[in-house]
Write an enzyme that holds these catalytic residues in place. Structure first.
Site, PDB file in Angstrom:
ATOM      1  N   HIS A  14       0.817  -1.218   0.000  1.00  0.00           N
ATOM      2  CA  HIS A  14       0.000   0.000   0.000  1.00  0.00           C
ATOM      3  C   HIS A  14       0.851   1.270   0.000  1.00  0.00           C
ATOM      4  O   HIS A  14       0.469   2.268  -0.593  1.00  0.00           O
ATOM      5  CB  HIS A  14      -0.953  -0.005   1.195  1.00  0.00           C
ATOM      6  CG  HIS A  14      -0.242  -0.140   2.512  1.00  0.00           C
ATOM      7  ND1 HIS A  14       0.237  -1.352   2.963  1.00  0.00           N
ATOM      8  CD2 HIS A  14       0.088   0.774   3.448  1.00  0.00           C
ATOM      9  CE1 HIS A  14       0.824  -1.177   4.134  1.00  0.00           C
ATOM     10  NE2 HIS A  14       0.746   0.104   4.453  1.00  0.00           N
ATOM     11  N   HIS A 103      28.052  -1.791 -11.111  1.00  0.00           N
ATOM     12  CA  HIS A 103      28.974  -2.473 -10.210  1.00  0.00           C
ATOM     13  C   HIS A 103      28.417  -3.716  -9.538  1.00  0.00           C
ATOM     14  O   HIS A 103      29.188  -4.603  -9.163  1.00  0.00           O
ATOM     15  CB  HIS A 103      29.455  -1.509  -9.119  1.00  0.00           C
ATOM     16  CG  HIS A 103      30.267  -0.382  -9.663  1.00  0.00           C
ATOM     17  ND1 HIS A 103      30.749   0.627  -8.858  1.00  0.00           N
ATOM     18  CD2 HIS A 103      30.684  -0.081 -10.919  1.00  0.00           C
ATOM     19  CE1 HIS A 103      31.432   1.494  -9.595  1.00  0.00           C
ATOM     20  NE2 HIS A 103      31.394   1.087 -10.853  1.00  0.00           N
ATOM     21  N   ARG A 137      36.387  -6.165 -12.930  1.00  0.00           N
ATOM     22  CA  ARG A 137      36.717  -6.412 -11.522  1.00  0.00           C
ATOM     23  C   ARG A 137      35.482  -6.684 -10.664  1.00  0.00           C
ATOM     24  O   ARG A 137      35.590  -7.229  -9.571  1.00  0.00           O
ATOM     25  CB  ARG A 137      37.508  -5.238 -10.958  1.00  0.00           C
ATOM     26  CG  ARG A 137      36.706  -3.966 -10.787  1.00  0.00           C
ATOM     27  CD  ARG A 137      37.597  -2.800 -10.310  1.00  0.00           C
ATOM     28  NE  ARG A 137      36.845  -1.669  -9.871  1.00  0.00           N
ATOM     29  CZ  ARG A 137      36.366  -0.708 -10.662  1.00  0.00           C
ATOM     30  NH1 ARG A 137      36.558  -0.774 -11.969  1.00  0.00           N
ATOM     31  NH2 ARG A 137      35.692   0.314 -10.164  1.00  0.00           N
TER      32      ARG A 137
END
Length: 149
Positions: A14, A103, A137
């Protein structure tokens, strides 16, 4: 770039109902397709009842990205992140929406329905859906998120 032929599951309680309705209206006009898992009013409900179906559908690979909303966004993101293949990110601004895709490879955006401007929320979702995971990475880090057995 997000393929607008894909369906985006969306669910709210809600506290996020009005924002959910607005997002579906605005982004549908831009060509996005949604599957609405509820709720269907601003009458008080329990957020897990509407967040679990969205998170489960992402977890099982039925959809690639989802949108969840509750009053603070916290309960929705906590619920969704119980699923091992879900990376739900609570976002408050455009930078977070972009960085969590870049990321963290987030696949669900969680929004605080009572605390973000509706137009900003629609922009955040557009940024979220159209930002690709950077990889590199970040891959190893994202792979470490699920709990190891």
């Amino acid at each position: 770039m997000f393929d607008k032929n894909q369906v985006i599951p969306v669910g709210s309680d809600h506290g996020g109902f009005e924002l959910k309705q607005y997002i579906i209206q605005i982004l549908s006009a831009k060509g996005y397709n949604f599957q609405d898992f509820g709720t269907s009013s601003n009458e008080s409900v329990d957020y897990p009842d509407f967040i679990h179906p969205v998170a489960k559908s992402i977890n099982e690979g039925l959809f690639n990205f989802g949108i969840i909303i509750c009053g603070s966004g916290q309960g929705a993101s906590m619920t969704a992140n119980k699923y091992p293949n879900v990376r739900a990110a609570l976002c408050w601004d455009l930078d977070q929406s972009k960085l969590t895709r870049l990321h963290n490879n987030a696949n669900i955006i969680a929004l605080p329905g009572r605390f973000v401007d509706f137009d900003t929320a629609a922009e955040m979702i557009d940024v979220f859906l159209n930002t690709n995971f950077e990889g590199g990475r970040h891959i190893n880090r994202v792979n470490k998120i699920p709990v190891a057995d």
